[in-house]
Design a protein around this motif. Sequence first.
Motif, PDB file in Angstrom:
ATOM      1  N   THR A   1       0.822  -1.215   0.000  1.00  0.00           N
ATOM      2  CA  THR A   1       0.000   0.000   0.000  1.00  0.00           C
ATOM      3  C   THR A   1       0.858   1.268   0.000  1.00  0.00           C
ATOM      4  O   THR A   1       0.640   2.181  -0.807  1.00  0.00           O
TER       5      THR A   1
ATOM      6  N   LYS B   1       1.086   4.333  -2.665  1.00  0.00           N
ATOM      7  CA  LYS B   1       0.735   5.718  -2.289  1.00  0.00           C
ATOM      8  C   LYS B   1       1.863   6.678  -2.648  1.00  0.00           C
ATOM      9  O   LYS B   1       1.641   7.851  -2.910  1.00  0.00           O
TER      10      LYS B   1
ATOM     11  N   ASP C   1     -13.815  -3.838  -6.441  1.00  0.00           N
ATOM     12  CA  ASP C   1     -13.746  -2.759  -5.444  1.00  0.00           C
ATOM     13  C   ASP C   1     -12.323  -2.583  -4.914  1.00  0.00           C
ATOM     14  O   ASP C   1     -11.872  -1.464  -4.672  1.00  0.00           O
TER      15      ASP C   1
ATOM     16  N   ARG D   1     -10.301  -0.860  -7.508  1.00  0.00           N
ATOM     17  CA  ARG D   1     -10.663   0.565  -7.579  1.00  0.00           C
ATOM     18  C   ARG D   1     -10.048   1.332  -6.394  1.00  0.00           C
ATOM     19  O   ARG D   1      -9.519   2.424  -6.556  1.00  0.00           O
ATOM     20  N   GLU D   2     -10.105   0.704  -5.214  1.00  0.00           N
ATOM     21  CA  GLU D   2      -9.481   1.342  -4.032  1.00  0.00           C
ATOM     22  C   GLU D   2      -7.987   1.531  -4.259  1.00  0.00           C
ATOM     23  O   GLU D   2      -7.406   2.541  -3.860  1.00  0.00           O
TER      24      GLU D   2
ATOM     25  N   ALA E   1      -6.495   1.961  -7.130  1.00  0.00           N
ATOM     26  CA  ALA E   1      -6.302   3.085  -8.055  1.00  0.00           C
ATOM     27  C   ALA E   1      -6.485   4.415  -7.315  1.00  0.00           C
ATOM     28  O   ALA E   1      -5.730   5.368  -7.535  1.00  0.00           O
ATOM     29  N   ASP E   2      -7.487   4.446  -6.409  1.00  0.00           N
ATOM     30  CA  ASP E   2      -7.768   5.699  -5.693  1.00  0.00           C
ATOM     31  C   ASP E   2      -6.598   6.133  -4.809  1.00  0.00           C
ATOM     32  O   ASP E   2      -6.437   7.309  -4.526  1.00  0.00           O
ATOM     33  N   MET E   3      -5.819   5.164  -4.317  1.00  0.00           N
ATOM     34  CA  MET E   3      -4.750   5.537  -3.379  1.00  0.00           C
ATOM     35  C   MET E   3      -3.476   5.992  -4.101  1.00  0.00           C
ATOM     36  O   MET E   3      -2.565   6.514  -3.481  1.00  0.00           O
TER      37      MET E   3
ATOM     38  N   ARG F   1      -4.668   6.042 -13.429  1.00  0.00           N
ATOM     39  CA  ARG F   1      -5.825   5.815 -14.301  1.00  0.00           C
ATOM     40  C   ARG F   1      -6.446   4.492 -13.903  1.00  0.00           C
ATOM     41  O   ARG F   1      -5.742   3.583 -13.450  1.00  0.00           O
ATOM     42  N   PHE F   2      -7.762   4.383 -14.114  1.00  0.00           N
ATOM     43  CA  PHE F   2      -8.449   3.122 -13.811  1.00  0.00           C
ATOM     44  C   PHE F   2      -9.272   2.707 -15.022  1.00  0.00           C
ATOM     45  O   PHE F   2      -9.999   3.522 -15.576  1.00  0.00           O
TER      46      PHE F   2
END
Length: 262
Positions: free
Chosen positions: A194, A198, A218, A221-222, A224-226, A231-232
Motif C-alpha cells: 500500500t 501511495k 472494489d 478501484r481502491e 487506483a484511488d490511493m 488511471r483506472f
Amino acid sequence: MAKTFQSVELHYEKQGSGLPVVLLHGFPFDHRIWRAQIDALSRDYLVIAPDLRGHGQSPVPAGIYDMSQLAGDVAALLDELGIDQAVWVGHSMGGYVTMAALREADDHVTGAALVATQPLADTHDKRVQREESAKVAEQNGPTNIAHSMLGAIFSPKVEGSDPLAQRMYEIMVDTSPTGIAGALRGMAERPDSTDVLKNASVPVLVVAGEDDQIVEVDLAREMADMIPGARFELIPDAGHMPMVEQPEQLTQALRGFLESID
Ligand code: MLT
C-alpha cells in the motif's frame, strides 16, 4: 535492509522497437498469455515478455520465490538487453512483482500497469492455504492447481469446454511443480504494498476485469484511488484474465496508457 538475491537468466520473447514495455504474467502461467498484446503493441513499442523463474521455459530453482527476487530477475534481464527503464505491466502475481520493483528497483520503472492485481499481503488463512497447495503440487504435480484455477479465472461467459479455457489449462499444467510451490510460498511471504503505491512517482494504470473472482473490482478501484494520478480501466465481460478474455480491450487500455507516457 533489502535482501540480496542471485538472479537467473529468464527465457523471454522480444519484439518491436520504441518505448520498452515488459509484460509479466501471473501465476501459474507464462508469457504465452500475452500473445495478443505482444503482437499488437510491438507495432509501436519494444515489447519484452519473459517467463518468470519457475514458469514456462525459464530456470526452475528450488526454494521460495520472493517477489523481490522475481523483480530482480526481470531487472537483470533489462540490464542484459541494455534497457535502462521500461513500463512494467504486471498481471496478478506479475503485479506483485511490479510492486516489488517499485519498492526496490524503481530506477528500472518508467510506468506501471497493474492488471487484475491488488496490494494487500496475504491473510493468515491464505498463507496456510498456499502452503497446502504448494505441498499438493510437490506431491501430485500441477493438475490440481490448474483445475482449481480454471474454475476461478474466467468470467461466467467462458465455459470450461471453451478452447480458451483449454489453452490456459495447457499452460498451467506445463508449469513445474517446483515452480508452482516456489511461487506460492513467495506470494505468501510478500509484504503489503500500500505505501509503495501511495508514494509511486511514476504513472500508474490499474486494470480490473468486471467479473474477476480472484481480485474484486472494489479492491482494484481502491488501489487506483490511493495512487496519485492513477488511471483506472474496467474491462467488461472479463474475469481474472482480461488479456485473453477481452484482448482488444486490454490492448486498447494499455495503448492509451503507453501513449500518455511516450
Ligand atoms: C495470479 O493470477 O497470479 C494469482 O491468482 C495471484 C494470487 O494467487 O494471489
